[in-house]
Design a protein around this motif. Structure first.
Motif, PDB file in Angstrom:
ATOM      1  N   ARG A   1      -8.246   5.556  -6.225  1.00  0.00           N
ATOM      2  CA  ARG A   1      -8.272   4.287  -5.498  1.00  0.00           C
ATOM      3  C   ARG A   1      -8.631   3.124  -6.429  1.00  0.00           C
ATOM      4  NH1 ARG A   1     -11.063   5.309   0.461  1.00  0.00           N
ATOM      5  NH2 ARG A   1      -9.490   6.796   1.239  1.00  0.00           N
ATOM      6  N   TRP A   2      -9.579   3.352  -7.320  1.00  0.00           N
ATOM      7  CA  TRP A   2      -9.960   2.296  -8.259  1.00  0.00           C
ATOM      8  C   TRP A   2      -8.771   1.918  -9.133  1.00  0.00           C
ATOM      9  CZ3 TRP A   2     -13.825  -1.035  -9.364  1.00  0.00           C
ATOM     10  CH2 TRP A   2     -13.834  -1.612 -10.630  1.00  0.00           C
ATOM     11  N   ILE A   3      -8.049   2.900  -9.632  1.00  0.00           N
ATOM     12  CA  ILE A   3      -6.894   2.624 -10.487  1.00  0.00           C
ATOM     13  C   ILE A   3      -5.816   1.870  -9.718  1.00  0.00           C
ATOM     14  CG2 ILE A   3      -5.014   3.700 -11.769  1.00  0.00           C
ATOM     15  CD1 ILE A   3      -6.950   5.950 -12.505  1.00  0.00           C
ATOM     16  N   ILE A   4      -5.563   2.294  -8.478  1.00  0.00           N
ATOM     17  CA  ILE A   4      -4.506   1.653  -7.685  1.00  0.00           C
ATOM     18  C   ILE A   4      -4.858   0.209  -7.354  1.00  0.00           C
ATOM     19  CG2 ILE A   4      -3.365   1.667  -5.428  1.00  0.00           C
ATOM     20  CD1 ILE A   4      -3.473   4.733  -5.538  1.00  0.00           C
ATOM     21  N   PHE A   5      -6.086  -0.009  -6.885  1.00  0.00           N
ATOM     22  CA  PHE A   5      -6.462  -1.351  -6.429  1.00  0.00           C
ATOM     23  C   PHE A   5      -6.943  -2.259  -7.569  1.00  0.00           C
ATOM     24  CE2 PHE A   5      -6.844   1.069  -2.450  1.00  0.00           C
ATOM     25  CZ  PHE A   5      -6.134   0.244  -1.594  1.00  0.00           C
TER      26      PHE A   5
ATOM     27  N   VAL B   1      10.229  -1.736  -3.836  1.00  0.00           N
ATOM     28  CA  VAL B   1      10.008  -2.529  -5.048  1.00  0.00           C
ATOM     29  C   VAL B   1       8.670  -2.169  -5.696  1.00  0.00           C
ATOM     30  CG1 VAL B   1       9.685  -4.865  -5.929  1.00  0.00           C
ATOM     31  CG2 VAL B   1      11.449  -4.425  -4.222  1.00  0.00           C
ATOM     32  N   VAL B   2       7.613  -2.093  -4.892  1.00  0.00           N
ATOM     33  CA  VAL B   2       6.283  -1.793  -5.426  1.00  0.00           C
ATOM     34  C   VAL B   2       6.261  -0.400  -6.042  1.00  0.00           C
ATOM     35  CG1 VAL B   2       3.855  -1.493  -4.837  1.00  0.00           C
ATOM     36  CG2 VAL B   2       5.161  -3.358  -3.818  1.00  0.00           C
ATOM     37  N   ARG B   3       6.904   0.554  -5.406  1.00  0.00           N
ATOM     38  CA  ARG B   3       6.950   1.918  -5.955  1.00  0.00           C
ATOM     39  C   ARG B   3       7.574   1.922  -7.343  1.00  0.00           C
ATOM     40  NH1 ARG B   3      11.128   5.523  -6.356  1.00  0.00           N
ATOM     41  NH2 ARG B   3      10.549   7.739  -6.576  1.00  0.00           N
ATOM     42  N   GLY B   4       8.685   1.219  -7.511  1.00  0.00           N
ATOM     43  CA  GLY B   4       9.331   1.183  -8.816  1.00  0.00           C
ATOM     44  C   GLY B   4       8.445   0.580  -9.892  1.00  0.00           C
ATOM     45  N   VAL B   5       7.715  -0.472  -9.552  1.00  0.00           N
ATOM     46  CA  VAL B   5       6.817  -1.102 -10.519  1.00  0.00           C
ATOM     47  C   VAL B   5       5.655  -0.171 -10.858  1.00  0.00           C
ATOM     48  CG1 VAL B   5       5.287  -3.058 -10.942  1.00  0.00           C
ATOM     49  CG2 VAL B   5       7.450  -3.408  -9.737  1.00  0.00           C
ATOM     50  N   VAL B   6       5.087   0.478  -9.844  1.00  0.00           N
ATOM     51  CA  VAL B   6       3.938   1.362 -10.060  1.00  0.00           C
ATOM     52  C   VAL B   6       4.322   2.581 -10.900  1.00  0.00           C
ATOM     53  CG1 VAL B   6       2.320   2.910  -8.888  1.00  0.00           C
ATOM     54  CG2 VAL B   6       2.674   0.593  -8.031  1.00  0.00           C
ATOM     55  N   LEU B   7       5.542   3.099 -10.708  1.00  0.00           N
ATOM     56  CA  LEU B   7       5.989   4.231 -11.516  1.00  0.00           C
ATOM     57  C   LEU B   7       5.967   3.891 -13.002  1.00  0.00           C
ATOM     58  CD1 LEU B   7       8.995   5.643  -9.447  1.00  0.00           C
ATOM     59  CD2 LEU B   7       6.816   6.777  -9.911  1.00  0.00           C
ATOM     60  N   SER B   8       6.249   2.635 -13.322  1.00  0.00           N
ATOM     61  CA  SER B   8       6.198   2.198 -14.720  1.00  0.00           C
ATOM     62  C   SER B   8       4.773   1.921 -15.182  1.00  0.00           C
ATOM     63  CB  SER B   8       7.058   0.942 -14.901  1.00  0.00           C
ATOM     64  OG  SER B   8       6.927   0.414 -16.198  1.00  0.00           O
ATOM     65  N   LEU B   9       3.987   1.275 -14.330  1.00  0.00           N
ATOM     66  CA  LEU B   9       2.629   0.889 -14.718  1.00  0.00           C
ATOM     67  C   LEU B   9       1.699   2.092 -14.869  1.00  0.00           C
ATOM     68  CD1 LEU B   9       2.071  -2.266 -12.458  1.00  0.00           C
ATOM     69  CD2 LEU B   9       2.538  -2.223 -14.912  1.00  0.00           C
TER      70      LEU B   9
ATOM     71  N   LEU C   1       0.826  -1.205   0.000  1.00  0.00           N
ATOM     72  CA  LEU C   1       0.000   0.000   0.000  1.00  0.00           C
ATOM     73  C   LEU C   1       0.863   1.260   0.000  1.00  0.00           C
ATOM     74  CD1 LEU C   1      -2.790  -1.048   2.541  1.00  0.00           C
ATOM     75  CD2 LEU C   1      -2.898  -1.021   0.047  1.00  0.00           C
ATOM     76  N   TRP C   2       1.921   1.253   0.799  1.00  0.00           N
ATOM     77  CA  TRP C   2       2.805   2.418   0.890  1.00  0.00           C
ATOM     78  C   TRP C   2       3.466   2.687  -0.460  1.00  0.00           C
ATOM     79  CZ3 TRP C   2       3.294   5.206   5.456  1.00  0.00           C
ATOM     80  CH2 TRP C   2       4.271   6.215   5.474  1.00  0.00           C
TER      81      TRP C   2
ATOM     82  N   GLY D   1       4.185   5.671  -5.438  1.00  0.00           N
ATOM     83  CA  GLY D   1       4.510   5.671  -6.856  1.00  0.00           C
ATOM     84  C   GLY D   1       3.426   6.288  -7.722  1.00  0.00           C
ATOM     85  N   TYR D   2       2.177   6.165  -7.299  1.00  0.00           N
ATOM     86  CA  TYR D   2       1.091   6.690  -8.121  1.00  0.00           C
ATOM     87  C   TYR D   2       1.010   8.217  -8.038  1.00  0.00           C
ATOM     88  CZ  TYR D   2      -3.557   7.550  -9.991  1.00  0.00           C
ATOM     89  OH  TYR D   2      -4.618   8.029 -10.736  1.00  0.00           O
ATOM     90  N   TYR D   3       1.114   8.772  -6.829  1.00  0.00           N
ATOM     91  CA  TYR D   3       0.933  10.210  -6.659  1.00  0.00           C
ATOM     92  C   TYR D   3       2.186  11.010  -6.978  1.00  0.00           C
ATOM     93  CZ  TYR D   3      -3.630   9.433  -4.579  1.00  0.00           C
ATOM     94  OH  TYR D   3      -4.936   9.079  -4.381  1.00  0.00           O
ATOM     95  N   ARG D   4       3.366  10.413  -6.795  1.00  0.00           N
ATOM     96  CA  ARG D   4       4.646  11.056  -7.094  1.00  0.00           C
ATOM     97  C   ARG D   4       4.740  12.427  -6.384  1.00  0.00           C
ATOM     98  NH1 ARG D   4       5.575  10.444 -13.513  1.00  0.00           N
ATOM     99  NH2 ARG D   4       3.815  11.928 -13.501  1.00  0.00           N
ATOM    100  N   GLY D   5       5.590  13.286  -6.878  1.00  0.00           N
ATOM    101  CA  GLY D   5       5.703  14.628  -6.323  1.00  0.00           C
ATOM    102  C   GLY D   5       6.097  14.652  -4.862  1.00  0.00           C
ATOM    103  N   ILE D   6       5.516  15.589  -4.129  1.00  0.00           N
ATOM    104  CA  ILE D   6       5.833  15.771  -2.709  1.00  0.00           C
ATOM    105  C   ILE D   6       5.403  14.552  -1.907  1.00  0.00           C
ATOM    106  CG2 ILE D   6       5.340  17.160  -0.657  1.00  0.00           C
ATOM    107  CD1 ILE D   6       4.999  19.572  -2.449  1.00  0.00           C
TER     108      ILE D   6
END
Length: 304
Positions: A205-209, A180-188, A119-120, A125-130
């Motif tokens: 939330r729908w996109i993430i889950f 690891v999850v952050r790196g994958v999500v940044l690509s996806l 989840l973290w 990775g999805y929101y990026r930025g700050i």
């Protein structure tokens, strides 16, 4: 009456072709790929046998792990398959009890650390930025903490409560999964189906889950299985320092640590729990490899 002898067969209609070739459900695809991984299937059967032996066999065995028999420090025999220790405890019963506790600790650590880390890392990775910067700096801070030293300090006042030991170790391990999850999500997050979901008005939330986490299952599963094996080793180290599971309860790590000085005189006290640690760690890693291949998102369609 017209003669149809020798007439060419009619080509199948589009409806018939649709029946002949169908898209399997995700569950069918996962099961099909997993069963092709022979090492994973064998490991799953072996791990299931170990769990069954520990949780069912322990209840049916003639000795309890806390029973003291008249046989003291005897080698393996028909009455005591794994021998006894210097107090008369049946080592087989203690190994079964230790396996129960070690599996409970390892699975709880892997579940909690995997859940929090997934989840973290996904939100970061999805929101990026700050948001990404702040969340990853917190994860980096956790990664810099010396695992054994911090766990030793935090578990010192728990009197060997196994679930608290598991909570402490999980709280120090989730950051590995999150990176690891952050790196994958940044690509996806840059994939076309994610952009399409945004265009159709899907919530974050729908996109993430619904899209990101399911397509990151391969790396998540691999890292969670590594955590299971690592958790047993960390618990072994804490038990060696006297800060893990405490008597009268026991674990595989505690049994190994108590027998480290008896390797040359009573090797059965050391090698039997050690062998169970190796079997559990290897089987779970092979299961993880099989699940990683089964959840491979690059393979979607299989002909019936």
């Amino acid at each position: 009456m017209s003669d149809h002898t020798g007439a060419a067969p009619r080509p199948p209609s589009s409806a018939q072709a649709a029946v002949a070739v169908r898209q399997r459900s995700q569950g069918e695809l996962v099961l099909r790929r997993f069963l092709r991984h022979k090492a994973a299937v064998i490991s799953l059967a072996l791990f299931a046998a170990v769990v069954l032996l520990a949780f069912v066999g322990g209840a049916l065995w003639r000795y309890d792990y806390a029973d003291i028999t008249s046989a003291v420090s005897v080698p393996p025999s028909l009455d005591h398959p794994f021998g006894t220790d210097n107090l008369g405890h049946d080592t087989f019963a203690q190994v079964l009890r230790g396996t129960q506790r070690s599996i409970e600790i390892a699975l709880l650590i892997a579940f909690l650390a995997g859940l929090v880390g997934t989840l973290w890392g996904a939100f970061s990775g999805y929101y990026r930025g700050i948001t990404d910067s702040v969340m990853m700096r917190i994860a980096d801070l956790v990664l810099t903490l010396p695992l054994l030293a911090v766990a030793a300090v935090l578990t010192r006042a728990t009197s060997g409560s196994w679930w608290f030991v598991a909570l402490v170790i999980a709280a120090l391990q989730w950051a590995y999964v999150s990176r690891v999850v952050r790196g994958v999500v940044l690509s996806l997050r840059e994939k076309e189906y994610v952009e399409a979901s945004r265009a159709l008005g899907a919530t974050d939330r729908w996109i993430i889950f619904r899209h990101l986490i399911p397509n990151a299952l391969g790396p998540i599963i691999v890292n969670v299985t590594i955590l299971v094996a690592a958790a047993i080793l960390v618990e072994t180290a804490l038990s060696f320092l006297g800060l893990g599971v405490q008597p009268p309860d026991t674990s595989l790590g505690l049994l190994v640590s108590e027998a480290d000085t008896a390797v040359s005189t009573r090797p059965w006290l050391f090698y039997f729990p050690g062998a169970f640690i190796v079997v559990i760690a290897l089987s779970i890693n092979f299961i993880g490899d099989g699940l990683r291949d089964a959840f491979d998102p690059t393979q979607r369609k299989v002909r019936a």
